[in-house]
Design a protein around this motif. Structure first.
Motif: not given
Lengths: 351, 351, 351, 351
Positions: B243, B263-265, B282, B285-287, B289-293
């Protein structure tokens, strides 16, 4: 097949009823391997939530094995070990799309009947040898190998209800949480608050045996008839009041009392089934910026998360099982469960 | 008074420097009772983050006792046992009002200097006998009686950094979390993930001693040079991926690798201090739907929550302390900490 | 029936293909009433996203009328006017249950094929007279009477993509939002940012015609080759930088540039399809606590909300339609759309 | 200096009182340029919220110019045009750190007095020529050049209250929102709901003049004595009920009625000042999973966001000003405002 059926207040009977079959392409039929009695079944038993109908099979907490699969079901196969959501959604109406399966326009037939298993003849329950479950891709979930039937049994209703209570209460790491009630839902709500990181869970119940068990679970405990609840909660929360209060009993006056126990910005989360109106002390809401939230559970929303917690060893709801009885003794099981005798918390019925 | 001062790469010296005094009405002066060396202090020690200045007092992790209080300070009194936020905010600029004290326009003088204690002469550090802290009502916190100095020491930087990592990673009950790194920040990030309810924490580190400690903490462990990291993460997460991934090392390539493990998301949360650019795949990220913080910690934001967790017995960061030395041996302490020798995780300095 | 089919780069052909039929109980077949060409169709047209297959029907933006309904479909009936989600989910796998239909394990056959309509032979597209849509209760939505076909056409992909961009960007009332790109997705992202309450939307595009349209939409505009983008953004945001940047072009270097334009705590949201790796200036992420988010759209998630906005008169995506052509001229329509000639933004095809 | 002072029900008097001075290093003194009368001032005027004290200066909605600055104030300078938060926080107590300035332990002296300007002698109000404001870095905000005094006047209380109502109601793009009340707070709550993207705002008020203005604002309107409210709300929301209901009147029975008007999962947000207990129909909460939220506003929390909306031309609260009078006629202004005569919505007082 054998099933426990409802015939009025304090009148549950073991009967022979026709075995269910797949009716729609989205149905499955399960062989029930274990079921249990829920606090809300007692509303039926007490006649407090009388259905105009009688003779239907009761029970909404169950696990089983898939015996027959409708042609449109794509997530399940014969032989799968599964649990069900006690609340049935269609998965596609606007309410189900919001995750509010409990308000599903389709399964409630526009609000004209209950969409909970075992609360009417539309959806006969699971205290039986077999059960039909509609919209199976929405409402039936495979049990992983490392989760037991007795653990999964709690995923149909009572564990998601307890988790919803902690979720509505916005319990987070460091929270101070009060839980009214140490019955099955209260006990699991305490566990769920702990697993979300509550720094302190304060359990309140007049039943000394249940309160002692809460203490063993790591809660601070308050006996409401022997101690000043407000004073004790303030002591335990550095004088500020609790971040949230979970009502897991079902008594309207506890909601009012909860407002007293909260810090500014706190939340009241109601998991108990309250049948009266609630008299809300608005001055406390105004001065302390409080939030109140309640409702029926949507087990589908929490299934994956709760399975992961059980698999990871973070929760084991089967700790609540105090009795196991054959399905044939279901009527006696209701008597026992209603009596609170013998330390009963949860009775498992095995066909 | 005695203080450890910076004079270039690998050149920390114990010196006599003037004792600080209250300069502004919002200042306090503390007598330092304990300080410790942080991984980011090593950047100075290695000369990797060279300040044009030398001779200033270093150290940003400290606890102390209030000795002198500016006239406008209303939350503190002489004699209070306190910890400080290593990152200094003014509390009232638009950035501080958003909780982004690390970007405070006032204490950084419009971005022209560091607002971390001990990274320049503007805010001399706490590896000293005394320290002045500006905007004390914003940056200094009383330590409750049931929290020890050694526990509170971690609240100045490293524990909030670890908690921020779990927060940015959106770790919640039931999460599967990968943590790159079992050093001090990684270890505490694992603890913070657990306290937020992670079902499984997967620790990755090539240091076998640190990895073994992670195992004792209840993590699943992966040695990245001996095992296939992706394959193991997939096995441990039911084939779906994690996750979230927390980077607690400070290496750009681990961010890219993290995208593979999710995982996705999923979410990548970076707590490590990375000095290079990150080459981001990328397509993942596209496939997926990831987030980076990522970012610098704002210890003020997490102080109350983390204090409550320590008070409730849910976290005890002092478990990381492996060595205690007198302040006078500070230079040697830096050598030890930089060497990773003797199982060192955290060295406490006592004036 | 007639359909536009793919035969390699710059080779779309009108062909006679067999009309689709209901194959599974969860399918519907639609008579297509309008379709349109999407920017991502141009990837096919340019051969940049070559499928090993050829000869399949293209097109994923379409509305139609239900002609045939599978026996297990309960939300639709013959004659219903509908739009579809361009991305097909099964609705019940773990990813669909999280709302990540784009990563659906079932419709992508475990990640081995595209689950977007018109990107392979598994799911022939909608630039045709008829189309089969699987899992219709999940992927097909009735169009209310007060929404036109041409408005609903945008709900299949491009409007939810634009709304996702504003959602990922956390645009809220009072936000300052930069949008890179004034093409169809960029223009709608500007509208979505406005409808969520952005105080200021700053549009950037080197195409002067498109930029002028953004100005008419109420955006502040920047021509990136004639103005200093960073300086202008700082001027327009009180020196602080933007709250969020939406990338609606599909160029990796704009992501890096976005980090420069953000305030501390800002967000980069990527709606454009970027095929290269992104070189991320991590120092900016570290100092400013930034967030980066991107991915494929899940139109199902936003359908109800966007329908309500169209019904309430808050959004009218049909403003983008510049050309209408018969389906038989589809190949020419691709040429036109790819050329950016004649002010083309959106071409509607009518069978 | 001249000030309007309180002497009991319907007894406001213009008096000469001593001009305030800076008392603490964190104070400022302002020259008041404009003030206005709030609905909550009428509670005083009606004697409904009687303070044991009399003779103090009233008024909590004001803008001014900084005349004197305490030595510890770092965000303001003499000559700055400013607005104040009507609710005074210290900024550093645990409650202020959560953003709950209204519950500030310091300014309320532990809950023993009001921390709203003009509700007692501790914090004399702003219907005067000058005013002292404590903790100025927390409670006083500079007005940008492109915002007028009359616009900023609304930021002290009534606009943030209205925005809070929309925030608590979770109004988002596409929401259907009911607002009970078209007085000053109701009108601004309607505007705030629109700016957050509400697809439809339904205004309810028995005052035909105010209702007509709501219609001009773009609301659907319901006259509760001439129409069936429930039936009309269901018609306007596709039969589902509203996503949220905002109570902006202050009558307990409207909270109960709100529960009827909501869809499953809906929210009741109370902005009106209700002095009675609320009788909550819990069956509706249970069946529909509702949320109830209310409290006092914290203007500090919304100041930056609302300023940006005014600067961006998205909100102009000065549209509510119907009358302007000299401060010397303050008593008459109270009479007018209390009477609802002459279409009065907001009266600005100018010293």
């Amino acid at each position: 097949m054998q099933a426990i059926t409802y015939h009025g207040a304090r009148d549950m009977r073991l009967q022979d009823v026709p075995a269910p079959e797949v009716e729609a392409a989205t149905d499955v039929v399960l062989r029930v391997t274990r079921s249990t009695i829920c606090g809300s079944d007692l509303h039926l038993w007490h006649g407090a939530m009388p259905s105009p109908e009688t003779g239907f099979t009761v029970g909404h907490e169950l696990v089983g094995v898939v015996e027959e699969v409708g042609s449109a079901v794509h997530t399940l196969a014969t032989g799968d070990r599964v649990f069900v959501s006690a609340v049935l959604g269609c998965g596609s109406c606007p309410r189900c799309r919001r995750g509010l399966y409990s308000a599903c326009a389709v399964t409630t037939a526009g609000g004209t009947r209950s969409n909970v298993l075992g609360f009417g003849s539309a959806y006969p329950g699971g205290q039986a040898e077999r059960i039909r479950v509609p919209f199976a891709d929405v409402n039936v979930f495979a049990i992983p190998d490392d989760v037991t039937d007795e653990q999964a049994l709690f995923l149909t209703d009572i564990l998601p209800t307890a988790y919803m209570a902690a979720d509505f209460a916005r319990v987070e790491a460091g929270s101070h949480v009060v839980v009214f009630g140490c019955g099955p839902v209260g006990a699991l709500a305490q566990r769920c608050a702990q697993v979300r990181g509550a720094a302190r869970v304060i359990a309140i119940d007049p039943d000394e045996g249940r309160l002692a068990l809460a203490g063993k679970r790591g809660c601070d405990v308050i006996h409401p008839e022997k101690e000043n609840v407000l004073q004790r909660v303030l002591e335990l929360t550095g004088g500020e009041g609790a971040d949230s209060v979970i009502e897991a009993v079902g008594r309207a006056e506890l909601v009012s009392q909860a407002a007293l126990l909260l810090r500014a910005g706190g939340v009241i989360s109601v998991a108990g089934v309250i049948v009266a109106n609630v008299d809300l002390p608005w001055a406390l809401f105004l001065l302390k910026n409080l939030t109140l939230r309640g409702g029926l559970v949507n087990p589908q929303q929490y299934a994956a998360q709760l399975l992961a917690l059980i698999q990871g060893g973070r929760l084991d709801p089967s700790e609540l099982i105090t009795h196991r009885m054959p399905l044939a003794e279901g009527a006696a099981a209701y008597e026992l469960f209603a009596s609170h005798a013998d330390g009963v918390l949860k009775v498992v019925l095995e066909p």
